[in-house]
Enzyme design. Sequence first.
Site: not given
Length: 466
Positions: A324-326, A466
């Site tokens: 999800w963060h990257g 993000f």
Amino acid sequence: MLFPTLAFGVFFLFVYFTAWSLDRENGRRKLFLLLASWFFYAQWDWRFVGLLILSAVLNWGVGALIARQPGSKKAWLVGLGVAVNLLILGFFKYYGFFIEQAGELLTRFGWERDLPLLQVVLPVGISFFTFQGISYVVDVHRGKTPAAKSLLDVMLLMSFFPHLVAGPIVRASDLLPQFDRTPRLTREMATHGLLLIVWGLFKKTVIASEISVNLVDPVFFDPSAYGAIDIAAAVYGYAVQIYCDFSAYSDMAIGIAALLGYSFPRNFDQPYRASSMQSFWRRWHISLSSWLRDYLYVPLGGGRKGLISSCINVFITMVLGGLWHGAAWTFLAWGALHGGVQVIERLFRAGFGDRKVIPTVVGVLVTFHIVCLGWILFRAESFDMAVAMLQGLGRIGPVVALTPLLLTLIVGGLAMHWLPPRAIEGMAERLKTAPSITLGLLIGAAFLLIEAVRPEGVAPFIYFQF
């Protein structure tokens, strides 16, 4: 438009006075806040305001259909709603990454192909508003929140400017009931909001910015130029920087919303005093960790099917939380590290039960250093850079980056985790009875002091990416 800038200050003053001039007309007030939020978002890229509108319309429509359909069709509709949100997120955030990886894989097997690589611009905050849309659809399906009475409410839920670009992820069950009633600004809310804004401004502009520009950025850019002390300081410095940067945004978002009459949930709770990784995630980015628990870990089965199943589920949850963060392997590795440590903790607790085997202070130190190891992966642009940082911890060299000021900021940033847990709330409680002129002078003096000691310029918040 960043919070700690003059442009945002002017924007917010206009929004504040206009919104409260419409306090007797809640519908017009919400419409004005929605238009102001779209203007705020358009300062990054006006084209993506359309994406915000489209996302809100889709989620509102799916929610309305779920509320009207019989049980047999609701599951299909909620699946469709979640899939559409993930499709939007996946295209903008992961398309380039997956096409690149697919191309490398085909080349490795001798099947080189020209894949359709598009230059996709990542809309700021897309992960936050798509997760908000998913939670709305799922909560309507679960009966935790009724379908919104109007499209305006869903649009404002997903676009409200204080939390739009970097959270916290405010759920429909928290915010929609507040939109239904005309807000009221109490003295306690105003005092608490102003103190949170000042505290967040200090953490972002004085601590996070100074550590970032003069220590973390140069060391992570070229670890080979620094010795062990500088590299260790950069790792600890990044732990302080990312906490002060992200919690500052959350504090200011909560404070700004409070001044407009709305309540957001707490997003950080002194995470570096956690004595286990599970405890860390109950204290760090609480709106995300609770989202992952309720909409991913629990649907996977949670801990209902035994120890091994719970270990697998928590590992999957954390790996996907890393993704999800990257769109990078380093983020996946970061998530796997956090998930793997939580698996070890669960197995350890299963073996020793409720017996206290490890002293709390040892648990805090071990957890903090595991988190710092993860931050190296999180901050590094590649595995090679992360390895270079780790190798540098064993290299003797002169101290060229760490200064007494930076050391003071790092120590201070860590020490704030051992302040009273609700220090800002306690201060607001004591100050709410102070005369308005006294409170105004104190807040004004705090702003001027921060302005005097902070470095020039304001870097974007870390979680904007993000």
